[in-house]
Design a protein around this motif. Structure first.
Motif, PDB file in Angstrom:
ATOM      1  N   ALA A 197       0.822  -1.201   0.000  1.00  0.00           N
ATOM      2  CA  ALA A 197       0.000   0.000   0.000  1.00  0.00           C
ATOM      3  C   ALA A 197       0.864   1.262   0.000  1.00  0.00           C
ATOM      4  O   ALA A 197       0.612   2.207  -0.772  1.00  0.00           O
ATOM      5  N   ASN A 207       2.500   1.657  -3.306  1.00  0.00           N
ATOM      6  CA  ASN A 207       1.533   1.622  -4.403  1.00  0.00           C
ATOM      7  C   ASN A 207       1.869   0.541  -5.425  1.00  0.00           C
ATOM      8  O   ASN A 207       1.810   0.745  -6.637  1.00  0.00           O
ATOM      9  N   LYS A 267       1.041  -2.749  -7.422  1.00  0.00           N
ATOM     10  CA  LYS A 267      -0.250  -3.252  -7.897  1.00  0.00           C
ATOM     11  C   LYS A 267      -0.315  -4.765  -8.084  1.00  0.00           C
ATOM     12  O   LYS A 267      -1.400  -5.325  -8.256  1.00  0.00           O
ATOM     13  N   HIS A 307      -6.722  -1.366  -0.684  1.00  0.00           N
ATOM     14  CA  HIS A 307      -5.702  -1.356  -1.734  1.00  0.00           C
ATOM     15  C   HIS A 307      -5.888  -2.593  -2.610  1.00  0.00           C
ATOM     16  O   HIS A 307      -5.837  -3.719  -2.126  1.00  0.00           O
TER      17      HIS A 307
END
Length: 300
Positions: A231, A234, A236, A261
């Motif tokens: 998180a 960031n 993915k 997230h």
């Protein structure tokens, strides 16, 4: 009728034994990665058998009765060492009294061996993910084959050079592909810590939920730490492994979801085992290319 049945059984048995005796020295390996290297160096001069096939976790592997028979029949045995095949160590020590048994990872210089960040005395056995380090281990295969079967010395040396040229090409290609990923996204998160050599050689940060061995326990705190990291950075995508249960990464994905997230599975990587024999991923180079393409296509 009974006599015919017994005769058929005996014929099948004789046929099987005949097929097993190819007339070539039998070289037995633990992992597919090592088997592939032996085939590249030895060519058709030896018969190669790998004990561990696709999807098999060497950390947890226990030798079967059939494996023990195969090892007894072997002329030469190669294994990784560095505690990768932890449950088979005693077997190999006993076999060394009868025949040549080589732990190819244990010839790698200490300064090239990575260790567990949480336990610096524990060596990281996943050396095949640093191509330059793997070449050192493969050179030990060549050396042993020359010592055992000197008649083919020149061929082994020639094959090694050709194979190392292909590995150098693979390394350069992998660097080029990984450079397609934005620098801040070059983070590889997997179930267990199998990719540190890969990250070290290609400039990627690597995180594993479990330790160096899939035998390591992980808890709620470990999951939460990975979730927080994903998180905060960031990130993915995370990756599952062909030889490891998806349970660990599913816990991470669920934990991230609860935190708001979204994480997706970037794909399946080959870590401790390669793909099926006869497929591209069933070779070391094909396995490595699959992993690089999967990582890059998911993170770039």
């Amino acid at each position: 009728m009974f006599i015919l049945f017994i005769t058929a059984i005996l014929l099948v048995g004789c046929s099987s034994k005949t097929e097993e005796k190819s007339g070539k020295p039998l070289v037995v390996t633990t992992t597919g990665q090592i088997a592939d290297a032996v085939k590249e160096i030895a060519g058709d001069n030896v018969e190669v058998k790998s004990l561990m096939g696709p999807g098999v976790d060497p950390h947890l592997y226990k030798a079967t009765q059939g494996d023990l028979q195969t090892l007894e029949q072997a002329d030469t045995i190669f294994y990784n060492g560095l505690a990768l095949e932890g449950k088979m160590s005693d077997i190999f020590e006993k076999m060394k009294k009868e025949k040549t048994v080589s732990a190819i990872g244990e010839v790698v210089p200490a300064d090239r061996i990575l260790s567990d960040p949480m336990n610096p005395k524990l060596a990281d056995p996943h050396i095949w993910f640093d191509i330059d380090v793997w070449k050192i281990a493969v050179a030990e295969i060549t050396k042993t084959l020359i010592e055992e079967y000197p008649d083919n010395k020149d061929e082994y040396k020639k094959n090694e050079k050709a194979y190392f040229d292909k590995l150098d090409e693979l390394s350069n290609w992998a660097d080029t592909r990984i450079n397609e990923i934005p620098e801040q996204q070059r983070v590889l998160v997997t179930a267990h810590d199998a990719f540190s050599y890969f990250g070290n050689s290609h400039g990627m940060e690597v995180r594993g939920l479990q330790g160096l061995s899939t035998n390591s326990e992980y808890g709620l705190k470990d999951v939460q730490n990975i979730v927080d990291f994903l998180a905060d950075e960031n990130i993915k995508a995370v990756f599952i492994e062909s030889s490891v249960s998806e349970k660990a990464m599913n816990a991470v994905i669920q934990g991230a979801k609860e935190k708001g997230h979204t994480i997706q599975v970037g794909g399946e990587l080959f870590s401790d085992a390669m793909g099926a024999e006869g497929t591209e991923e069933g070779t070391y180079i094909g396995m490595y290319k699959h992993n690089v393409n999967t990582i890059v296509d998911s993170l770039k």
